[in-house]
Design an enzyme around this catalytic site. Structure first.
Site, short mmCIF file in Angstrom:
data_model
loop_
_atom_site.label_atom_id
_atom_site.label_comp_id
_atom_site.label_asym_id
_atom_site.label_seq_id
_atom_site.Cartn_x
_atom_site.Cartn_y
_atom_site.Cartn_z
N HIS A 1 -12.59 -39.07 -7.12
CA HIS A 1 -13.53 -38.93 -7.49
C HIS A 1 -14.82 -39.56 -7.44
O HIS A 1 -16.58 -39.40 -8.02
CB HIS A 1 -13.31 -39.52 -8.64
CG HIS A 1 -14.01 -38.94 -10.25
ND1 HIS A 1 -14.05 -38.68 -11.26
CD2 HIS A 1 -15.35 -37.94 -9.80
CE1 HIS A 1 -14.82 -38.09 -12.29
NE2 HIS A 1 -16.05 -37.88 -11.50
N ASP B 1 -12.52 -37.20 -17.90
CA ASP B 1 -11.82 -38.10 -17.19
C ASP B 1 -11.10 -39.17 -18.23
O ASP B 1 -11.30 -38.68 -18.71
CB ASP B 1 -12.61 -38.77 -16.45
CG ASP B 1 -12.00 -39.47 -15.07
OD1 ASP B 1 -10.50 -39.63 -15.36
OD2 ASP B 1 -13.02 -39.72 -14.01
N HIS C 1 -10.47 -41.72 -17.71
CA HIS C 1 -11.11 -42.97 -16.84
C HIS C 1 -12.16 -43.10 -16.76
O HIS C 1 -13.18 -41.99 -16.97
CB HIS C 1 -10.40 -43.90 -15.54
CG HIS C 1 -9.26 -43.42 -15.06
ND1 HIS C 1 -8.84 -41.70 -14.83
CD2 HIS C 1 -8.19 -44.11 -14.68
CE1 HIS C 1 -7.30 -42.36 -14.57
NE2 HIS C 1 -6.95 -43.43 -14.90
N ASP D 1 -14.55 -45.00 -14.89
CA ASP D 1 -15.12 -44.78 -13.30
C ASP D 1 -16.16 -45.59 -13.67
O ASP D 1 -17.33 -45.79 -12.87
CB ASP D 1 -15.34 -43.59 -13.15
CG ASP D 1 -13.27 -43.12 -12.89
OD1 ASP D 1 -12.69 -44.01 -12.88
OD2 ASP D 1 -13.83 -41.90 -12.55
N HIS E 1 -13.20 -44.64 -5.64
CA HIS E 1 -12.89 -43.87 -6.81
C HIS E 1 -13.21 -44.19 -8.46
O HIS E 1 -13.50 -43.08 -9.38
CB HIS E 1 -12.02 -42.72 -7.01
CG HIS E 1 -10.61 -43.15 -7.01
ND1 HIS E 1 -9.74 -42.32 -7.68
CD2 HIS E 1 -10.39 -44.49 -7.31
CE1 HIS E 1 -8.42 -43.12 -8.08
NE2 HIS E 1 -8.88 -44.78 -8.14
N ASP F 1 -12.71 -34.78 -14.31
CA ASP F 1 -11.91 -35.40 -13.24
C ASP F 1 -10.05 -34.00 -13.54
O ASP F 1 -9.69 -34.35 -14.97
CB ASP F 1 -11.50 -36.95 -12.96
CG ASP F 1 -10.42 -36.95 -12.58
OD1 ASP F 1 -8.49 -36.83 -12.45
OD2 ASP F 1 -10.85 -38.27 -12.06
N ASP G 1 -6.79 -35.19 -13.75
CA ASP G 1 -5.60 -36.34 -14.88
C ASP G 1 -7.12 -36.32 -16.25
O ASP G 1 -6.39 -36.92 -16.78
CB ASP G 1 -6.14 -37.52 -13.92
CG ASP G 1 -7.55 -38.62 -13.74
OD1 ASP G 1 -8.30 -37.99 -14.77
OD2 ASP G 1 -7.16 -39.12 -13.33
N GLU H 1 -9.81 -34.66 -7.63
CA GLU H 1 -8.40 -35.41 -7.92
C GLU H 1 -7.48 -34.57 -7.82
O GLU H 1 -6.24 -35.38 -8.39
CB GLU H 1 -8.21 -36.76 -8.71
CG GLU H 1 -9.88 -37.24 -8.83
CD GLU H 1 -9.80 -38.73 -7.76
OE1 GLU H 1 -7.91 -38.78 -7.15
OE2 GLU H 1 -10.98 -39.69 -7.76
#
Length: 354
Positions: free
Chosen positions: A120, A143, A145, A147, A160, A251, A253, A296
């Site tokens: 990412h 996402d 996260h 980031d 990332h 992302d 995830d 990712e």
């Protein structure tokens, strides 16, 4: 008047003029890059997603696909740590500069741009390249996260987990000058970005989101509000007053690991399939999607070939939904039902069946 009605009237009034020339044209850029984090394998994400039928799916949706292939990133030797912590700064900086050029060329040629990663950290380049031709763009960041760590707050040292901090104007006095990053110009302000799906956010990131008033929806918020309300509030923030190109940075995830196991930083309790598809369907329905990152996917972290196929297949579903795939089935272009040409023919066919 409801929010949905206001948005509908705004989009009809303005006529989707920003993206009119590129509605059916998609440039696909593979970005096999992994040095924004420390685990091998995410560089194989573009190949896995292609093998899962990406190009055929886009073509079947009526997209004119311009496959630009995979970028070949310039290797960097002696890429020493920054501040004894941040990993591969020169490699990440140069790779994103090269990606920014590719995205800029694609957007300037009238395409919607799909960047398939890779990790990412690549969002630095994809958004920087996109904003050169769409300076008023907004970003939806899906996402687990945020980031948005800076090189001075990161716990892992992996870039990332930091891309947004380099892009946000409000953070520039908090971001040091990294080797390889001198070309980057901050291009987003706090009201230009909305997060969806957060559930693993570092303390400094919490501080940034709260104190810089960045709209974000955690998984708890999604549970509390429902995904429809989340998307309505997202669009209220980003496009209710003015039509703007949307950059979707997704992302894999963001999904629950039961759906997307082949990724580097899975976090339990993520998006369901239905929630993920609803997000992308609603973005498509605005008519404003201009660029998309899908990142990712890491085939080497799967425990079986089935896990690779499930994760890559889910990535293709996200992309296809963003470009118009409908869960109720495709029905564009079917405008009438056939009728028997004559009574005699119908009688003849009935005799044959009997």
């Amino acid at each position: 008047m409801s929010l949905r009605s206001r948005l509908s009237r705004l989009l009809q009034k303005q006529g989707h003029s920003v993206l009119k020339k590129s509605v059916h044209s998609v440039a696909v850029i593979g970005a096999p890059f992994s040095k924004g984090q420390k685990r091998r394998g995410v560089e194989h994400g573009p190949a896995a997603i292609r093998e899962a039928g990406l190009l055929k799916r886009l073509s079947n949706l009526g997209c004119r696909v311009n496959d630009m292939g995979d970028l070949s990133f310039t290797p960097v030797t002696n890429d020493e740590l920054y501040n004894n912590l941040v990993v591969n700064p020169r490699s990440v900086g140069l790779a994103n500069q090269e990606l920014a050029e590719a995205v800029s060329r694609a957007v300037s040629s009238g395409h919607r741009c799909l960047t398939v990663g890779g990790d990412h950290s690549l969002a630095i380049g994809s958004i920087s390249g996109h904003v050169r031709h769409c300076p008023d763009l907004c970003v939806i960041w899906v996402d687990a996260h945020a980031d948005i760590n800076t090189p001075l707050t990161t716990l892992s040292g992996s870039l990332h987990g930091q891309p947004v901090s380099f892009l946000l104007r409000e953070l520039q006095d908090k971001v040091p000058s990294l080797p390889g990053f001198s070309w980057i110009k901050p291009c987003l302000s706090s009201p230009d970005i909305v997060y969806i799906g957060l559930r693993d956010v570092d303390p400094a990131e919490h501080f940034i989101l709260k104190n810089y008033d960045i709209l974000n929806f955690s998984m708890r918020d999604i549970d509390r509000l429902g995904i429809q309300k989340v998307m309505e509030q997202t669009f209220e923030q980003l496009i209710s007053k003015k039509q703007r190109p949307i950059h979707l940075s997704f992302d894999i995830d963001a999904f629950d690991p039961s759906l997307a196991p082949a990724t580097g930083t899975p976090v339990v309790g993520g998006l369901t399939y239905r929630e993920g598809m609803y997000i992308t369907e609603e973005i498509h329905n605005t008519g404003l999607l201009s660029a998309l990152d899908l990142v990712e996917v890491n085939p080497l972290l799967a425990t079986s070939e089935e896990e690779v196929k499930a994760t890559a297949g889910l990535a293709v579903d996200v992309i296809a939904s963003s470009f118009g795939q409908k869960r109720e089935g495709q029905h564009d272009g079917y405008d009438h039902l056939p009728t028997p040409s004559s009574p005699d023919e119908s009688d003849s066919e009935e005799c044959v069946r009997i």
